[in-house]
Enzyme design. Sequence first.
Site, PDB file in Angstrom:
ATOM      1  N   LYS A 168      40.683  34.783  35.220  1.00  0.00           N
ATOM      2  CA  LYS A 168      41.120  36.385  34.866  1.00  0.00           C
ATOM      3  C   LYS A 168      41.247  36.235  33.945  1.00  0.00           C
ATOM      4  O   LYS A 168      40.387  35.980  32.946  1.00  0.00           O
ATOM      5  CB  LYS A 168      42.443  36.097  34.863  1.00  0.00           C
ATOM      6  CG  LYS A 168      43.902  36.686  36.005  1.00  0.00           C
ATOM      7  CD  LYS A 168      43.467  37.341  37.178  1.00  0.00           C
ATOM      8  CE  LYS A 168      44.281  37.055  38.682  1.00  0.00           C
ATOM      9  NZ  LYS A 168      43.383  38.197  39.360  1.00  0.00           N
ATOM     10  N   SER A 196      36.765  39.058  42.540  1.00  0.00           N
ATOM     11  CA  SER A 196      37.730  40.126  42.021  1.00  0.00           C
ATOM     12  C   SER A 196      36.916  39.973  40.235  1.00  0.00           C
ATOM     13  O   SER A 196      37.278  40.977  39.836  1.00  0.00           O
ATOM     14  CB  SER A 196      39.332  39.130  41.342  1.00  0.00           C
ATOM     15  OG  SER A 196      39.889  38.191  41.111  1.00  0.00           O
TER      16      SER A 196
END
Lengths: 199, 429
Positions: free
Chosen positions: A157, A120
């Site tokens: 993230k 990701s």
Amino acid sequence: MTLPTHKDTRGGARSGAGRKKGSSVYGETTQAIRVPESMIPELKNLLQQRQQQSQQTRVSFETFQPDRDAPKTALPLFSGKVAAGFPSPADDYIEKTLDLNELLVQRPAATFFVRAEGESMLGAGIHPNDILVVDRSLEPVTGKIIICALNGELTVKRLKSERDVIVLGAENPAYPDIVVQDGMDMVIWGVVTNVIHSV
Amino acid sequence: MPAQPRIALVDCNNFYVSCERVFRPDLSIKPVAVLSNNDGCIVARSPEVKALGIKMGTPVYQISRLIKQHHITLFSSNYTLYADMSARVMTLLENFSPTLEVYSIDESFLDLTGICDKDPLAYGQNIRRTIAQNTGIPVCVGMGPTKTLAKLANYAAKKWPKTAGVVDLADAERRAKLMRQVPVKEIWGIGARLAQRLNTLNILTAWDLANQPVDRIQAQFNIVLARTVMELNGIACLMMDEVVADKQQIVCSRSFKRRLTEEDELAEALAEFCSRAAEKLRNQHSVTGAISVFIRTNPHNAQEPYYQRSASMILPQATQDTRLLVRAAKQLLKSLFKTGYRYQKCGVQLSDIRPATQPGQDDLFLYDDQNHTNNAAVLMDTVDQINRRFHKAITVAATGLGQRWQVSINNKSSRYTTEWSELAKVKCC
């Protein structure tokens, strides 16, 4: 009882006998070992190179004889041991070795290494199996890549914010952003400062 | 007018459990316990486990039902991880005081005299915030004019959530109020047996003890307890020690007046520390299974480059042998030492300390059965004799004993901070 006064001189090594140490073609002591036959050509090759090198160094060693008739120059003595503990002026001329820690780790006590899994964050240059350098002492500010404990799992993230809401962004279109809401199980664990990626 | 002395004791909460939780956020509010070597007994408990009434040192097999019922996560002890996390905490604490004495793997005394007189509580909170953010380990801070009062303050900070983890006992009235509420057995250095003796003399609380005449206590007991009475009254008797020991770790370290630059010099100092620590081990009939070494330059001199490193080693066999410890310490030093720095302090820390006779064997003798006790004494004596003659034979023979109890143990956690192949995994999802 008397003790023998003469030393037994029979047998044993005779001093000065045999080849001199380091007189081999390689310029150092040698030793016999058994090796697999298939490797003999390779090893011979390698040893030949060594032989050439050692001859070169010996040759070069012989070429640099001090010039006995050179004019004398007075040089200040740079001693590394100065009583008052000042750095020696000679230290400026010493090539220091580069230490990666200096570059990657500002605060050892607060720095942890972790290993990335998943895709990701490809857009941020974080590939699966990369090692991330995480500094917990840094304040997590918008725009930073962070490690957070999301639902009990350590997750990477990008910290974003939109109109006073914290958003945890991915760096890959295939993964949606997560808007942090009240009651969500999310704790910021540390700030990522570097990625160590093998190529 | 000299400043009023202020000593702080900073202590990590449930240290081993906290270390495990840093890398396992999924366990942050779940019941977690850490087990001794051979997974025999509970050596650290999360608050959830304490709330179940499980005591420190409980053998696992006695609580296998509770473990299943409440899904308690068990960890084998991971001393490599704990030693590294401990070194991080202690390094950070050095920024708060010029004088720090590591008391054990998870507690340190700091001399804060004249440093935070304006607002000691805010300073304490700053310490807590810094350690929590940088390492993830929660700590409590107790402050007082003496070490014993700092320990007492720390006890209060841990016990009462209202304190927010920081207590300062500079004020005599505040001390009196607290001491009336604290049972005498909670005072530093007073064990269960001594507390019982004091209780029979109607000395029940810390306050009762603090009000005893010092000379009478010294006559009836000993100088150590007399000193404790003085310390409770704010008169410092315990200086910053070089060797401190409690049941679980032995720490031995020192700062040098002269800066050391050579590896040999540090090795000599470490060897001396090892031999003194080993002496302590032998005196308390213990062996150690893990050793750490740390070295550092002066952290308070901005003109010099700062260098601080520590490393630890799990010993192949638990030992009390000075020579083995010295050899291990020198090996560790080799991996840490860097030339070009002026070292100010080094030290040795022994952890994973256990009785020289294996705890696994002790369990066999602990039956509350009259017939057994006599045999047990004879048996223990024999074991001791064998231990004296063939030390290793017994330890090897005993290693399998801890495996008898069929409890699923979430084996040893990774060495997250010291092995490249065991780093924590983070998800990109």
